[in-house]
Motif scaffolding. Structure first.
Motif, PDB file in Angstrom:
ATOM      1  N   MET A  97       0.836  -1.215   0.000  1.00 52.51           N
ATOM      2  CA  MET A  97       0.000   0.000   0.000  1.00 52.51           C
ATOM      3  C   MET A  97       0.870   1.265   0.000  1.00 52.51           C
ATOM      4  O   MET A  97       0.617   2.212  -0.746  1.00 52.51           O
ATOM      5  N   LEU A  98       1.914   1.245   0.841  1.00 50.00           N
ATOM      6  CA  LEU A  98       2.774   2.429   0.943  1.00 50.00           C
ATOM      7  C   LEU A  98       3.521   2.683  -0.357  1.00 50.00           C
ATOM      8  O   LEU A  98       3.617   3.815  -0.826  1.00 50.00           O
ATOM      9  N   TRP A  99       4.040   1.625  -0.959  1.00 48.01           N
ATOM     10  CA  TRP A  99       4.801   1.785  -2.209  1.00 48.01           C
ATOM     11  C   TRP A  99       3.886   2.220  -3.348  1.00 48.01           C
ATOM     12  O   TRP A  99       4.297   2.972  -4.221  1.00 48.01           O
ATOM     13  N   VAL A 100       2.637   1.731  -3.336  1.00 47.37           N
ATOM     14  CA  VAL A 100       1.689   2.151  -4.369  1.00 47.37           C
ATOM     15  C   VAL A 100       1.433   3.656  -4.241  1.00 47.37           C
ATOM     16  O   VAL A 100       1.412   4.389  -5.231  1.00 47.37           O
ATOM     17  N   THR A 102       3.426   5.936  -3.046  1.00 51.79           N
ATOM     18  CA  THR A 102       4.582   6.764  -3.409  1.00 51.79           C
ATOM     19  C   THR A 102       4.939   6.647  -4.893  1.00 51.79           C
ATOM     20  O   THR A 102       5.273   7.639  -5.523  1.00 51.79           O
ATOM     21  N   PHE A 103       4.854   5.431  -5.442  1.00 53.59           N
ATOM     22  CA  PHE A 103       5.288   5.259  -6.834  1.00 53.59           C
ATOM     23  C   PHE A 103       4.172   5.509  -7.850  1.00 53.59           C
ATOM     24  O   PHE A 103       4.427   6.001  -8.935  1.00 53.59           O
ATOM     25  N   ILE A 104       2.941   5.153  -7.489  1.00 59.13           N
ATOM     26  CA  ILE A 104       1.833   5.392  -8.436  1.00 59.13           C
ATOM     27  C   ILE A 104       1.104   6.686  -8.056  1.00 59.13           C
ATOM     28  O   ILE A 104       0.776   7.502  -8.900  1.00 59.13           O
ATOM     29  N   GLY A 105       0.883   6.857  -6.746  1.00 57.77           N
ATOM     30  CA  GLY A 105       0.161   8.046  -6.296  1.00 57.77           C
ATOM     31  C   GLY A 105       1.046   9.262  -6.100  1.00 57.77           C
ATOM     32  O   GLY A 105       0.554  10.354  -5.831  1.00 57.77           O
ATOM     33  N   HIS A 106       2.382   9.078  -6.207  1.00 59.72           N
ATOM     34  CA  HIS A 106       3.372  10.166  -6.072  1.00 59.72           C
ATOM     35  C   HIS A 106       3.321  10.879  -4.721  1.00 59.72           C
ATOM     36  O   HIS A 106       3.684  12.048  -4.613  1.00 59.72           O
ATOM     37  N   PHE A 107       2.847  10.182  -3.682  1.00 59.47           N
ATOM     38  CA  PHE A 107       2.820  10.770  -2.338  1.00 59.47           C
ATOM     39  C   PHE A 107       4.265  11.050  -1.914  1.00 59.47           C
ATOM     40  O   PHE A 107       5.129  10.188  -2.067  1.00 59.47           O
ATOM     41  N   HIS A 108       4.522  12.255  -1.383  1.00 55.31           N
ATOM     42  CA  HIS A 108       5.916  12.543  -1.004  1.00 55.31           C
ATOM     43  C   HIS A 108       5.998  13.477   0.206  1.00 55.31           C
ATOM     44  O   HIS A 108       6.704  14.483   0.178  1.00 55.31           O
ATOM     45  N   ALA A 109       5.276  13.107   1.261  1.00 56.55           N
ATOM     46  CA  ALA A 109       5.322  13.943   2.476  1.00 56.55           C
ATOM     47  C   ALA A 109       6.336  13.409   3.485  1.00 56.55           C
ATOM     48  O   ALA A 109       6.255  13.755   4.664  1.00 56.55           O
ATOM     49  N   ALA A 110       7.261  12.581   3.037  1.00 55.27           N
ATOM     50  CA  ALA A 110       8.305  11.970   3.877  1.00 55.27           C
ATOM     51  C   ALA A 110       7.704  10.973   4.875  1.00 55.27           C
ATOM     52  O   ALA A 110       6.497  10.982   5.111  1.00 55.27           O
ATOM     53  N   TRP A 111       8.570  10.128   5.432  1.00 56.25           N
ATOM     54  CA  TRP A 111       8.035   9.070   6.289  1.00 56.25           C
ATOM     55  C   TRP A 111       7.456   9.651   7.582  1.00 56.25           C
ATOM     56  O   TRP A 111       6.651   9.029   8.247  1.00 56.25           O
ATOM     57  N   THR A 112       7.847  10.887   7.903  1.00 59.18           N
ATOM     58  CA  THR A 112       7.321  11.514   9.116  1.00 59.18           C
ATOM     59  C   THR A 112       5.935  12.121   8.880  1.00 59.18           C
ATOM     60  O   THR A 112       5.254  12.458   9.848  1.00 59.18           O
ATOM     61  N   PHE A 113       5.540  12.277   7.611  1.00 59.81           N
ATOM     62  CA  PHE A 113       4.217  12.783   7.203  1.00 59.81           C
ATOM     63  C   PHE A 113       3.700  13.829   8.196  1.00 59.81           C
ATOM     64  O   PHE A 113       2.560  13.775   8.657  1.00 59.81           O
TER      65      PHE A 113
END
Lengths: 481, 250
Positions: A97-100, A102-113
């Protein structure tokens, strides 16, 4: 007792963790090459990689510690394979879920979100809830597993004995001795349970705001406190799980008597349990709305949390190896070097956690310098030592004949070279989390580039170990095993 | 043994405290509010005049910087410039950038204006003053010279002054356009409907502040922060009690 099913699930964990580790290192190297201007990544892609790298690393090394203590715990109490499998499935689902995102959804708020960043959507809209949900899935799996292990310990040992309090009195009950492994595992599992509960509260508050359409908003100060309560504590407890493994295995593979729980071991680890839960306040030094009292707690707890565990462990390991005949193997060399890396990284952390230094080092590359030291050259080595030992155990051969000198030399050059570039950059006040550096930071790109090349050497050794260990782990799944 | 442990803890506290060097910071945004700003003489590229001549024409926001600053000044000015550009140009106010470093010359300030592309922008004024200490005191700004770093230790301060020369709002740090809008409303004597804190829809604040009494109190958010540790503690004791009961039964 170690069963075949326990061996199989432990093998599955080891293979998965190492595969994810190799990929996460590759992401890290890509980022450093980008900072070094050797390649040119789109900033959003850089931050997606940063998010994936961070969340994967923090997750796999936390769970690696749990895998190791779960396996060794079977020597003392019955452990549940079902819970282990449950945690494994949820971990795989969570990571996907997390990789989807970041790689497909381009989420990039860092692991600290860090709140409110995930709500400033600069990616696919669905990525924010799925990322948070992914963290929730991981958290549930690990929480249930940790509580299960804790319950098993408490079934055999009373609360007093679990914490080794009998060793703190002058007339202690020698009839019941708490093994150091049980004490450290308990302390670490409690910390993990607390920080995962903090994550639950954090995620609930995130979702409450997300679905409230503005009728409920969060206090940024509370959210930041909760984020680091969860994140900082998890990172520390993962390390302590690695130390539990060290206390159990290092004397055994060195051909020395087992470590004993003495009053200072008991006291050190009890203190660590309390102080590590309040050390996270040092992440909020720059938040001037936080009362000064909390900042003081942050600094003092940072000292008190690390000193007892570090001093006691360093002393115990020195006593073990100093002027004693040691049967050196890759396993105990990795344990020994892990302690060295952990202590060096720990000193870097203490320097940064001191308020008067943090004014200069806050959010510079000094921060990744210290946490990469105690992770890549500390915690990772503890887990690799366990993986190597377990893989040998699975094939029934602890007497390694292959030379490991080259591996160790490359590991030291690659690992310490890589973190040294971070330290230099941190000392030059180069900020962290920049995808590319402005020209004003004259040495930043060069140091990033050099760091990336050192990391490549580190990756070569990891790949070498990966193939050695994984080959042995796969044998457990053979029908003839 | 206990004595040894207590001595160790005492020594550690002393050592840890000696490392710590808490600065004498006063970051309150409430000090010197509703008092008159000192009417100092300014030197600008447009000539010499008094501060009262600036705020007499239109309300003014004063940013305190120095040109050799290697810290907060650049991002502070950059963000201020961006935020002001994003606001409607019809709003009545000027921005005065004053150097608080007596080593800065007017030429330095003109060069700074050029760097930000603001030389021809009549809304912005870049100035030095010989009476900087007087101005600093009147707004409650206390930069500290660090001779080792050869830098001032200071906060990013924006002071809002209305047409009568009264300080009506202070903002510390790099702030959002929303905060800037509130300041612009304040200096124009417009009614500010409400301040965002404390909000009714924010249930779990860590601390609450009573502007009437100036009192700060711990709030519900701190209880939320304690929850994970409390739940774990309760779980532990519950498991432990269950085990004792089971032992007694067997």
């Amino acid at each position: 007792m170690t069963t075949l099913s326990l061996k199989k699930i432990t093998s599955a964990w080891i293979i998965t963790i190492l595969a994810l580790f190799v990929l996460a290192i590759a992401f890290g190297i890509t980022m450093r090459f980008n900072q070094g201007a050797n390649i040119n990544l789109d900033p959003a892609k850089f931050y997606s990689l940063l998010t994936t790298h961070g969340v994967t690393m923090i997750g796999i090394w936390a769970v690696a510690g749990m895998v190791a203590v779960n396996y060794l715990l079977a020597r003392y109490v019955p452990v549940s394979t079902s819970l282990n499998v449950f945690a494994f499935i949820l971990t795989v689902v969570g990571v996907v879920m997390l990789w989807v995102t970041t790689f497909i959804g381009h989420f990039h708020a860092a692991w600290t979100f860090l709140y409110p960043l995930p709500f400033y959507v600069a990616w696919e809209k669905w990525a924010t809830p799925v990322f948070l949900l992914g963290l929730g899935v991981l958290g549930i799996g690990w929480f249930v597993w940790a509580v299960g292990m804790m319950l098993q310990i408490l079934k055999k040992y009373s609360l007093r004995h679990t914490f080794a309090w009998q060793h703190l009195t002058t007339k202690h009950d020698v009839a019941v001795e708490t093994p150091p492994f049980i004490l450290i595992t308990t302390v670490s599992l409690i910390g993990i349970i607390v920080c995962l509960l903090a994550a639950v509260v954090l995620l609930v508050l995130f979702f409450a705001e997300y679905f409230s359409s503005g009728s409920f908003v969060n206090d940024p100060l509370l959210m930041k406190n909760l984020t680091y309560f969860f994140g900082h504590t998890l990172a520390n407890e993962s390390l302590y799980l690695g130390l539990a493994t060290l206390y159990e295995l290092m004397p055994e593979v060195s051909g020395r008597p087992k470590f004993k729980t003495t009053w200072y071991v008991a006291l050190g680890w009890n203190c660590t349990m309390v102080f590590v839960l309040t050390a996270f306040f040092h992440h909020l030094y720059m938040d001037f709305v936080q009362p000064v009292g909390f900042q003081m707690i942050g600094q003092l707890a940072s000292y008190f949390a690390s000193l007892p565990a570090a001093a006691v462990t360093a002393f115990s390991v020195m006593v073990l190896v100093f002027k004693n005949p040691i049967k050196w193997s890759l396993t105990n060399i990795l344990f020994f070097l892990g302690v060295v890396g952990w202590l060096i990284g720990g000193v870097g952390a203490l320097i940064d956690s001191t308020v008067s230094n943090n004014i200069f080092l806050h959010n510079t590359l000094w921060v990744p310098a210290h946490f990469h030291t105690y992770n890549a050259m500390g915690n990772v080595l503890f887990s690799l030592a366990f993986f190597n030992w377990a893989a040998n155990e699975f094939v029934g051969n602890q007497n390694e004949t292959k030379s490991y000198s080259l591996k160790i030399v490359l590991l030291l050059i690659g690992g310490f070279g890589f973190v040294l570039m971070f330290y230099f950059a941190g000392a030059y006040s180069v900020p962290r989390r920049y995808s590319v550096y402005p020209q004003e930071f004259t040495s930043a790109a060069l140091l990033a580039s050099a760091g990336a090349w050192f990391a490549c050497i580190y990756l070569v050794v990891i790949l070498w170990m990966f193939f050695d260990i994984v080959k042995k782990c796969f044998k457990v799944f053979s029908p003839s095993y | 043994m206990l004595q040894g442990v207590l001595t160790f803890i005492l020594i550690t506290i002393c050592v840890a405290s000696s490392f710590s060097k808490p600065g004498d910071y006063s970051l309150t945004e409430e000090s010197r509010l509703y008092t008159k700003i000192s009417d100092v003489e300014l030197a600008t590229a447009q000539g010499r005049f008094r501060l009262s001549e600036v705020y007499g024409q239109s309300p003014v926001m004063i940013a305190f910087i120095f040109t050799r600053c290697s810290g907060i000044c650049s991002p502070f000015l950059l963000r201020l410039n961006e935020n002001i550009k994003a606001l409607s140009s019809k709003i009545n106010f000027r921005v005065l950038v004053v150097s608080f470093d007596s080593a800065d010359s007017l030429a330095d300030m003109v060069a700074l204006a050029q760097r930000y592309g603001l030389t021809a922008n009549s809304q912005w004024l870049f100035a030095t003053t010989r009476q900087i200490n007087e101005l600093n005191t009147s707004v409650g700004f206390h930069p500290v010279w660090d001779s080792t770093k050869r830098q001032y230790d200071h906060e990013a301060l924006l002071v809002g002054v209305n047409e009568n020369g009264y300080i009506v709002k202070k903002l510390t740090g790099i702030r959002e356009p929303r905060d800037l809008l509130v300041m612009i409303k304040e200096i124009n004597n417009d009614f500010v409907l409400s301040y965002p804190l404390p909000r009714k829809n924010m249930l779990f604040s860590c601390f609450t502040y009573n502007p009437a009494t100036g009192e700060k109190k711990a709030s519900l958010g701190l209880v939320v922060l304690l929850l994970p540790a409390l739940i774990t503690l309760l779980l532990l004791f519950w498991f432990s009690l269950k085990k004792q009961e089971a032992n007694r039964a067997s």
